[in-house]
Design a protein around this motif. Structure first.
Motif, PDB file in Angstrom:
ATOM      1  N   THR A 166       0.850  -1.086   0.083  1.00  0.00           N
ATOM      2  CA  THR A 166      -0.016  -0.110  -0.020  1.00  0.00           C
ATOM      3  C   THR A 166       0.686   1.297   0.058  1.00  0.00           C
ATOM      4  N   MET A 167       0.445   2.286  -0.496  1.00  0.00           N
ATOM      5  CA  MET A 167       1.150   3.573  -0.680  1.00  0.00           C
ATOM      6  C   MET A 167       0.283   4.632  -0.780  1.00  0.00           C
ATOM      7  N   LEU A 168       0.597   5.804  -0.196  1.00  0.00           N
ATOM      8  CA  LEU A 168       0.112   7.093  -0.463  1.00  0.00           C
ATOM      9  C   LEU A 168      -0.003   7.629  -1.871  1.00  0.00           C
ATOM     10  N   CYS A 169      -0.933   8.160  -2.187  1.00  0.00           N
ATOM     11  CA  CYS A 169      -0.947   8.914  -3.736  1.00  0.00           C
ATOM     12  C   CYS A 169      -1.995  10.013  -3.608  1.00  0.00           C
ATOM     13  N   THR A 200      -4.254   9.730   0.061  1.00  0.00           N
ATOM     14  CA  THR A 200      -4.794   8.506   0.020  1.00  0.00           C
ATOM     15  C   THR A 200      -4.243   7.378   0.309  1.00  0.00           C
ATOM     16  N   ARG A 201      -4.326   6.409   1.026  1.00  0.00           N
ATOM     17  CA  ARG A 201      -3.571   4.999   1.017  1.00  0.00           C
ATOM     18  C   ARG A 201      -4.284   4.159   0.261  1.00  0.00           C
ATOM     19  N   MET A 202      -3.717   3.499  -0.643  1.00  0.00           N
ATOM     20  CA  MET A 202      -4.342   2.516  -1.264  1.00  0.00           C
ATOM     21  C   MET A 202      -3.464   1.408  -1.724  1.00  0.00           C
ATOM     22  N   VAL A 203      -4.172   0.285  -2.249  1.00  0.00           N
ATOM     23  CA  VAL A 203      -3.227  -0.941  -2.697  1.00  0.00           C
ATOM     24  C   VAL A 203      -2.406  -0.572  -3.935  1.00  0.00           C
ATOM     25  N   ARG A 204      -1.428  -1.061  -4.146  1.00  0.00           N
ATOM     26  CA  ARG A 204      -0.611  -0.891  -5.580  1.00  0.00           C
ATOM     27  C   ARG A 204      -1.230  -1.624  -6.506  1.00  0.00           C
ATOM     28  N   ASN A 205      -2.479  -1.414  -7.189  1.00  0.00           N
ATOM     29  CA  ASN A 205      -2.836  -2.434  -8.236  1.00  0.00           C
ATOM     30  C   ASN A 205      -2.819  -1.438  -9.489  1.00  0.00           C
ATOM     31  N   ALA A 206      -3.481  -1.909 -10.649  1.00  0.00           N
ATOM     32  CA  ALA A 206      -3.316  -1.238 -11.937  1.00  0.00           C
ATOM     33  C   ALA A 206      -3.799   0.186 -11.824  1.00  0.00           C
ATOM     34  N   ILE A 231      -7.056   0.754   1.926  1.00  0.00           N
ATOM     35  CA  ILE A 231      -6.862  -0.223   3.202  1.00  0.00           C
ATOM     36  C   ILE A 231      -5.280   0.148   3.740  1.00  0.00           C
ATOM     37  N   GLY A 232      -5.276   0.153   5.144  1.00  0.00           N
ATOM     38  CA  GLY A 232      -3.955   0.656   5.797  1.00  0.00           C
ATOM     39  C   GLY A 232      -3.012  -0.267   5.809  1.00  0.00           C
ATOM     40  N   GLN A 233      -1.694   0.270   5.996  1.00  0.00           N
ATOM     41  CA  GLN A 233      -0.315  -0.633   5.898  1.00  0.00           C
ATOM     42  C   GLN A 233      -0.316  -1.947   6.611  1.00  0.00           C
ATOM     43  N   VAL A 234      -1.223  -1.832   7.829  1.00  0.00           N
ATOM     44  CA  VAL A 234      -1.210  -3.105   8.536  1.00  0.00           C
ATOM     45  C   VAL A 234      -2.005  -4.365   7.952  1.00  0.00           C
ATOM     46  N   ALA A 235      -2.760  -4.168   7.099  1.00  0.00           N
ATOM     47  CA  ALA A 235      -3.155  -5.389   6.257  1.00  0.00           C
ATOM     48  C   ALA A 235      -2.119  -6.338   6.019  1.00  0.00           C
ATOM     49  N   ALA A 236      -0.910  -6.228   5.690  1.00  0.00           N
ATOM     50  CA  ALA A 236      -0.006  -7.131   5.509  1.00  0.00           C
ATOM     51  C   ALA A 236       0.309  -7.801   6.736  1.00  0.00           C
TER      52      ALA A 236
END
Length: 322
Positions: free
Chosen positions: A227-230, A237-243, A286-291
């Motif tokens: 996940t990263m901020l963008c 917004t923090r979101m999953v690195r998808n397409a 989703i948050g970083q802690v999802a990992a």
């Protein structure tokens, strides 16, 4: 000590009339009545997420909450969202007991809500805004670090750094948020001065969450750094690195305008990703802690584990110091 008596003098538990200082975040597309009621019934405070509900839908979820639990509960209202005036009037008319506000000035509705007997909590990402909350007369503050999923503060301050600073700024009870998914984390934030935690990601991935199963499965498979901020030109917004994220990242690196970024997102990107389960082209907040989460569990299981981990951590620390 009986775990139900552990928090008897906790200011947040007293304020809301709950057994455990655990609050579920009012998350868009996740926090419907099933999740909120389950958290409240388990001894915490469940929040409906008004940010993804039209007024009529919010009213439906409020009515369902009234039948699903006799425990305290509340509603989270992002103040920048459309229909906020109508939503506030619904909360007052329906005698909603607790309101968490976010993404706006706490001065705008706090006095009105409190005049109508509603307890008010506001979400902040800095000590500066914590002071404004106290001036506005809120009952408590959520201090959210940028580990959290979804919309984040522009300061990018971590929870570990933010909580003690906010606690030094205000005498109001502080609720910690961002990166919290264990009883050990609950204990750590309380050691820093917080008196409760608001948990988003862990409950977003619970069985009772209204998020799509595809979204939940994608999130429990995440690793560190996924996940990263963008969208810093819009709202960080923090979101999953998808397409979709990769399109946004490329555009931002090339100097895209606000209008160009909005065009890439398209309409209802978070609904597409979280609620409808498009894990490729949807916005997966989703948050970083999802990992650190690898299973989809019931709210009852989650809350029981959080409290047991908290108590075990205290015992371990007491043993190491003896």
């Amino acid at each position: 000590m009986n775990r139900n008596k552990r928090f008897v003098n906790n200011r947040i538990c007293q304020l809301f009339g709950i057994s455990y200082p655990i609050i579920s975040g009012g998350m868009v597309w996740c926090s419907g009545w099933r999740l909120a009621a389950a958290v409240s019934n388990a001894g915490g405070l469940g929040l409906l997420g008004a940010g993804s509900m039209h007024p009529e839908m919010l009213l439906y979820h409020i009515n369902m909450m009234k039948t699903a639990t006799d425990k305290p509960w509340g509603v989270n209202v992002p103040l920048m969202y459309p229909n906020v005036e109508e939503i506030i009037q619904i909360l007052i008319a329906e005698h909603v007991p607790i309101v968490f506000t976010s993404a706006g000035s706490p001065k705008k509705y706090t006095a009105l809500l409190k005049t109508n007997g509603i307890k008010v909590v506001h979400v902040v990402s800095s000590s500066k805004f914590a002071r404004k909350c106290e001036e506005a007369g809120v009952d408590a503050i959520v201090a959210e670090g940028f580990e959290a999923g979804g919309h984040n503060g522009r300061e990018e301050t971590t929870t570990l750094t933010l909580i003690p600073q906010v606690c030094q700024t205000t005498n109001l009870p502080v609720i910690a948020a961002g990166g919290i998914a264990s009883g050990q984390a609950l204990l750590a934030t309380m050691a820093l001065g917080a008196e409760a935690v608001q948990i988003g990601t862990l409950f977003a991935l619970s069985k009772e969450s209204s998020a799509a199963e595809a979204f939940k499965q994608a999130c429990v498979a995440l690793n560190e750094g996924d996940t990263m901020l963008c969208l810093k030109k819009l709202a960080p917004t923090r979101m999953v690195r998808n397409a979709l994220f990769e399109q946004i990242e490329k555009a931002e690196n090339e100097g895209a305008t606000v209008e160009q970024l909005m065009a890439i997102l398209g309409e209802k990107a978070s609904k597409r990703g979280i609620f409808e389960g498009d894990v490729v082209n949807g916005e997966l907040e989703i948050g970083q802690v999802a990992a650190a989460i690898n299973a989809i569990e019931s709210v009852e299981t989650i809350v029981n584990r959080l409290i047991q981990e908290y108590l075990s951590a205290i015992e371990r620390l007491n043993f190491s110091l003896s």
